[in-house]
Design an enzyme around this catalytic site. Structure first.
Site, PDB file in Angstrom:
ATOM      1  N   ILE A  87       8.211   1.688   6.041  1.00  0.00           N
ATOM      2  CA  ILE A  87       7.215   1.328   7.047  1.00  0.00           C
ATOM      3  C   ILE A  87       7.886   0.907   8.340  1.00  0.00           C
ATOM      4  O   ILE A  87       8.804   0.085   8.327  1.00  0.00           O
ATOM      5  CB  ILE A  87       6.339   0.171   6.513  1.00  0.00           C
ATOM      6  CG1 ILE A  87       5.700   0.590   5.178  1.00  0.00           C
ATOM      7  CG2 ILE A  87       5.272  -0.231   7.523  1.00  0.00           C
ATOM      8  CD1 ILE A  87       5.252  -0.567   4.321  1.00  0.00           C
ATOM      9  N   CYS A  88       7.427   1.473   9.437  1.00  0.00           N
ATOM     10  CA  CYS A  88       7.918   1.096  10.762  1.00  0.00           C
ATOM     11  C   CYS A  88       6.995  -0.004  11.285  1.00  0.00           C
ATOM     12  O   CYS A  88       5.921   0.269  11.810  1.00  0.00           O
ATOM     13  CB  CYS A  88       7.911   2.315  11.680  1.00  0.00           C
ATOM     14  SG  CYS A  88       8.574   1.955  13.304  1.00  0.00           S
ATOM     15  N   LEU A  89       7.410  -1.252  11.071  1.00  0.00           N
ATOM     16  CA  LEU A  89       6.610  -2.411  11.462  1.00  0.00           C
ATOM     17  C   LEU A  89       7.562  -3.477  11.987  1.00  0.00           C
ATOM     18  O   LEU A  89       8.520  -3.834  11.302  1.00  0.00           O
ATOM     19  CB  LEU A  89       5.819  -2.929  10.255  1.00  0.00           C
ATOM     20  CG  LEU A  89       4.930  -4.154  10.475  1.00  0.00           C
ATOM     21  CD1 LEU A  89       3.821  -3.853  11.488  1.00  0.00           C
ATOM     22  CD2 LEU A  89       4.335  -4.619   9.154  1.00  0.00           C
TER      23      LEU A  89
END
Length: 152
Positions: A87-89
């Site tokens: 996840i790109c968070l």
């Protein structure tokens, strides 16, 4: 052996059991407090509504000073989720803070489902569709939701 990371994870688990955020559950895997399974339910009245999405969280002994490695186990179609489920968070990377607990991590990921950041795409096809053809994007999301019902 009880380390600061393990003590903190026990506290996080207790808090998650006593006061679970809506649409989120999580627990350590078997007898390993450092490896968690979690489920995020798709938020109501969104294309994600009705979905059941599984995640894994891997913690290191550096937790809470370093974020866990979080991945969707369920197949996803989202601008900020890579094909491998990572996840790109920002809070899982450069904006991490030790004040975040497991509930905050999962709540942030649940919010990301409905509020993607197409400027930081992990899935360029999903980002393009989200920006250019919301209807087609929503159709693809609904496919993923339906698949989540039958995935083991």
């Amino acid at each position: 052996m009880s380390t600061p990371a393990r003590k903190r994870l026990m506290r996080d688990f207790k808090r998650l059991q006593q006061d679970p955020p809506a649409g989120i559950s999580g627990a350590p895997q078997d007898n390993n407090i450092m490896l968690w399974n979690a489920v995020i339910f798709g938020p109501d009245d969104t294309p994600w509504d009705g979905g059941t999405f599984k995640l894994s969280l891997q913690f290191s002994e550096d937790y809470p000073n370093k974020p866990p490695t979080v991945r969707f186990v369920s197949r996803m179609f989202h601008p900020n989720i890579y094909a491998d489920g990572s996840i790109c968070l920002d809070i899982l990377q450069n904006q991490w803070s030790p004040i975040y607990d497991v509930a905050a991590i999962l709540t942030s990921i649940q919010s990301l489902l409905c509020d993607p950041n197409p400027n930081s795409p992990a899935n360029s096809e999903a980002a393009r569709m989200f920006s250019e053809s919301k209807r087609e994007y929503n159709r693809r999301v609904r496919e993923v939701v339906e698949q989540s019902w039958t995935a083991d």
